[in-house]
Design a protein around this motif. Structure first.
Motif, PDB file in Angstrom:
ATOM      1  N   PRO A   1      44.148  42.069  34.399  1.00  0.00           N
ATOM      2  CA  PRO A   1      43.322  41.913  33.201  1.00  0.00           C
ATOM      3  C   PRO A   1      42.638  43.212  32.789  1.00  0.00           C
ATOM      4  O   PRO A   1      42.593  44.177  33.542  1.00  0.00           O
ATOM      5  N   ILE A   2      42.046  43.194  31.587  1.00  0.00           N
ATOM      6  CA  ILE A   2      41.284  44.313  31.057  1.00  0.00           C
ATOM      7  C   ILE A   2      40.025  43.750  30.412  1.00  0.00           C
ATOM      8  O   ILE A   2      40.072  42.727  29.736  1.00  0.00           O
ATOM      9  N   LYS A   3      38.916  44.433  30.613  1.00  0.00           N
ATOM     10  CA  LYS A   3      37.669  43.990  30.001  1.00  0.00           C
ATOM     11  C   LYS A   3      37.719  44.229  28.497  1.00  0.00           C
ATOM     12  O   LYS A   3      38.161  45.288  28.040  1.00  0.00           O
ATOM     13  N   ALA A   4      37.269  43.254  27.717  1.00  0.00           N
ATOM     14  CA  ALA A   4      37.192  43.368  26.260  1.00  0.00           C
ATOM     15  C   ALA A   4      35.751  43.083  25.838  1.00  0.00           C
ATOM     16  O   ALA A   4      35.146  42.107  26.295  1.00  0.00           O
ATOM     17  N   THR A   5      35.218  43.943  24.956  1.00  0.00           N
ATOM     18  CA  THR A   5      33.825  43.834  24.534  1.00  0.00           C
ATOM     19  C   THR A   5      33.750  43.500  23.045  1.00  0.00           C
ATOM     20  O   THR A   5      34.412  44.153  22.228  1.00  0.00           O
ATOM     21  N   LEU A   6      32.966  42.500  22.702  1.00  0.00           N
ATOM     22  CA  LEU A   6      32.809  42.074  21.309  1.00  0.00           C
ATOM     23  C   LEU A   6      31.935  43.081  20.558  1.00  0.00           C
ATOM     24  O   LEU A   6      30.799  43.348  20.964  1.00  0.00           O
ATOM     25  N   VAL A   7      32.460  43.640  19.445  1.00  0.00           N
ATOM     26  CA  VAL A   7      31.720  44.656  18.697  1.00  0.00           C
ATOM     27  C   VAL A   7      31.473  44.279  17.238  1.00  0.00           C
ATOM     28  O   VAL A   7      30.689  44.935  16.555  1.00  0.00           O
ATOM     29  N   LYS A   8      32.118  43.218  16.749  1.00  0.00           N
ATOM     30  CA  LYS A   8      31.944  42.886  15.329  1.00  0.00           C
ATOM     31  C   LYS A   8      32.281  41.420  15.114  1.00  0.00           C
ATOM     32  O   LYS A   8      33.228  40.892  15.700  1.00  0.00           O
TER      33      LYS A   8
END
Length: 594
Positions: free
Chosen positions: A353-360
């Motif tokens: 997996p890869i970390k995903a960050t909410l930005v919008k």
């Protein structure tokens, strides 16, 4: 290398008759594969400011701006920061700006600017992440009634205005001097040289922002911003620096100018100490760099010819509030500080997996929101493919919940992108979808489990890796099932495939107000003669019938059909399509049953 052809473009905009891009910009767009996306963004360019949009108020409020100017005698390009007080940047009309000389620290610029000097002004609100790019020519220095102490004002004629995207702006707030001293320290220590000292090199490599000016003869100057995490600018020798070019809007104002003229100016500002280093020299775009920069498919290499360092040049100071969430990782730095597998840059392909960050978050309709996530490393995907995300500890759910949505934005997907958009519809009893709508906040971290899917009409040639699309393409959807078809339409535009396919898009929705991206699709249908868009509103027109479908679909035996929506809709449409002559082997459907 500079292009030997005329800098003027060959194809004017069909609506305005003006040339949205010059040959260098078009060449850069072709190298990056963004000409289609850029052509759609050209509509945002204006020939003047717009006071109704408060452009004048925006400029007057800024304490910082950056300006590119060209010494017409030497060809040198300089990038000058402007350290202003309220009102120092004044739009007196929609076609004229006046800059107080009290905000300009660079004596060289004051001495070389004359009437007709090309300029580009980048007004930027570092706190709100807003930037406006204004290009034109200098009208010269004149007495300005709005200034105190009988100062001179630099008058600029506005020829072009373009809003720029806010990505990669590291957010800051200004700390004004308590004694209200002048913003410019005219007694600041100033040193000139032709190569970087060790102190200069450390200064530059500690910065998280740079400003670059470029110039296309007979076209004009450009001023632009680059941001990242500290370390994204590298000093490779006492006379050479380089930095990654992260994904932007695809218009390539800077790289386009460098295609026709390698003269450039670069400036870095230490916002905490009020010091700056200005450099002029030559720059080139490394389109085939060796992957040493994460999140970038190219780099700019800048060869320094002259340096001006000025310490404590301004009384202004800024406090950094946060880094842009779009900033990719700095290899060797960010990864070294993390022991989490989801940050491992070696993870690629289907190894997640890869970390995903909410930005919008964008509210599209009353039932659909688009959520933009960023990941630290570029991932390539095809328009129409879907992503699976893992959410932890959602109230009322299991410790781990995995959900799948189509990636709805695709301009840079073939080359790899670190921004992933999903458009999510609120559904009755939808645990994760409704939690996203009601509770998701910027900064939310989830896990990207993978990207896959066969629901795509765009493929890559096995030998050349160029995108291919069927000559006849039918996109049929209902409800939120529009997202893969919308992604394919956007991909066709972004990859300049409009003249290689005839697209028939039919979308079924219960209510007019629930139509997703309706204005965008109407605009595309108006702009491209081979793109047909029809929507059926069932609350007003009833359900789509076989008779209607047959009338809407030309040359059914030649169509490649992609159908997405509720299971009953896909089943019925598949029967209709087969009965009107679309080969069953050419009908593609996809359901998320996991």
């Amino acid at each position: 290398m500079p292009n030997e052809e005329s800098n003027k473009p060959s194809n004017p905009d069909k609506n305005t008759g003006k040339f949205p891009y010059h040959q260098g910009e078009l060449a850069a767009q072709d190298k990056a594969g963004t000409r289609g996306a850029a052509s759609e963004l050209a509509a945002g360019k204006r020939s003047a400011l717009n006071f109704l949009a408060n452009h004048d108020a925006f400029l007057a409020a800024q304490s910082f701006a950056a300006m590119t100017s060209v010494d017409l005698n030497t060809g040198n390009v300089w990038l000058t920061p402007l350290f202003a007080k309220a009102g120092d940047l004044s739009a007196v009309t929609e076609n004229e700006i006046v800059i107080s000389s009290q905000s300009i620290p660079d004596n060289d610029m004051l001495n070389t600017v004359e009437s007709g000097t090309p300029f580009s002004l980048l007004g930027i609100d570092l706190n709100r992440r807003i930037r406006h790019r204004i290009n034109g020519v200098a009208l010269g220095f004149e007495e300005s009634s709005f200034e105190e102490n009988n100062g001179r004002g630099l008058h600029l004629q506005v020829n072009e205005y373009t809003p720029n995207c806010p990505k990669y702006i590291n957010r800051r707030e200004i700390i004004l001097d308590a004694n209200n001293v002048e913003s410019i320290n005219r007694r600041a220590k100033r040193e000139e040289r032709t190569s970087l000292t060790k102190e200069d090199q450390d200064f530059i490599q500690a910065m998280d922002t740079l400003w670059i000016g470029s110039y296309a003869p007979d076209i004009g100057a450009d001023c632009n911003h680059r941001g990242g995490k500290p370390g994204f600018i590298r000093v490779t020798s006492p006379t050479t620096i380089e930095w990654p070019e992260y994904r932007g809007n695809g218009m390539f104002f800077t790289s386009g100018n460098l295609e026709v003229n390698d003269r450039a100016g670069v400036t870095v500002v230490d916002f905490e100490t009020g010091s700056m280093i200005q450099m002029t020299g030559r720059a080139l775009v490394d389109w085939d760099h060796d992957g040493r920069y994460e999140g970038a498919s190219r780099a700019i290499v800048f060869h320094i010819e002259r340096i001006v360092r000025t310490d404590n040049v301004t009384s202004h100071r800024w406090r950094r509030l946060d880094y842009s969430p779009y900033n990719p990782a700095i290899l060797g730095k960010d990864s070294a500080n993390s022991d989490s597998a989801i940050d491992d840059p070696s993870i690629n392909g289907n190894e997640r997996p890869i970390k995903a960050t909410l930005v919008k978050i964008v509210e599209e309709t009353e039932t659909v929101k688009t959520f933009r996530f960023v990941v630290s490393h570029r991932i390539a995907f095809l328009p129409g493919q879907y992503a699976s995300f893992e959410f932890n500890n959602i109230p009322g759910g299991a410790a781990s919940e995995v959900r799948t949505w189509t990636l709805s934005e695709t301009p840079n997907s073939l080359n790899g992108d670190n921004t992933l958009d999903i458009s999510v519809k609120r559904v009755p009893n939808g645990l994760v979808t409704n939690w996203l709508h009601d509770h998701a906040e910027l900064g939310l971290e989830v896990v990207l489990k993978g990207i896959q899917g066969e629901m795509t009409a765009i493929t890559l040639d096995a030998d050349t890796q160029t995108p291919l699309v069927p000559e006849q393409l039918l996109l049929l959807s209902a409800g939120i099932g529009i997202t893969p078809n919308l992604a394919m339409v956007r991909g066709i535009g972004a990859f300049s495939l409009q003249d290689k396919t005839k697209v028939t898009m039919i979308h079924v929705e219960r209510y007019q107000r629930h139509l997703l991206s309706h204005h965008e699709l109407v605009r595309r249908s108006n702009n491209y003669p081979d793109f047909s868009y029809t929507n059926i509103i069932t609350s007003e027109q009833g359900r789509l019938t076989k008779v209607q479908l047959e009338a809407l679909v030309p040359n059914p035996k030649d169509q490649q059909a992609y159908v997405c929506g509720p299971a009953s809709f896909m089943e019925q449409m598949t029967e209709y399509l087969a009965s009107i002559g679309v080969p069953v082997a050419n009908i593609h459907t996809e359901a998320f049953d996991f």
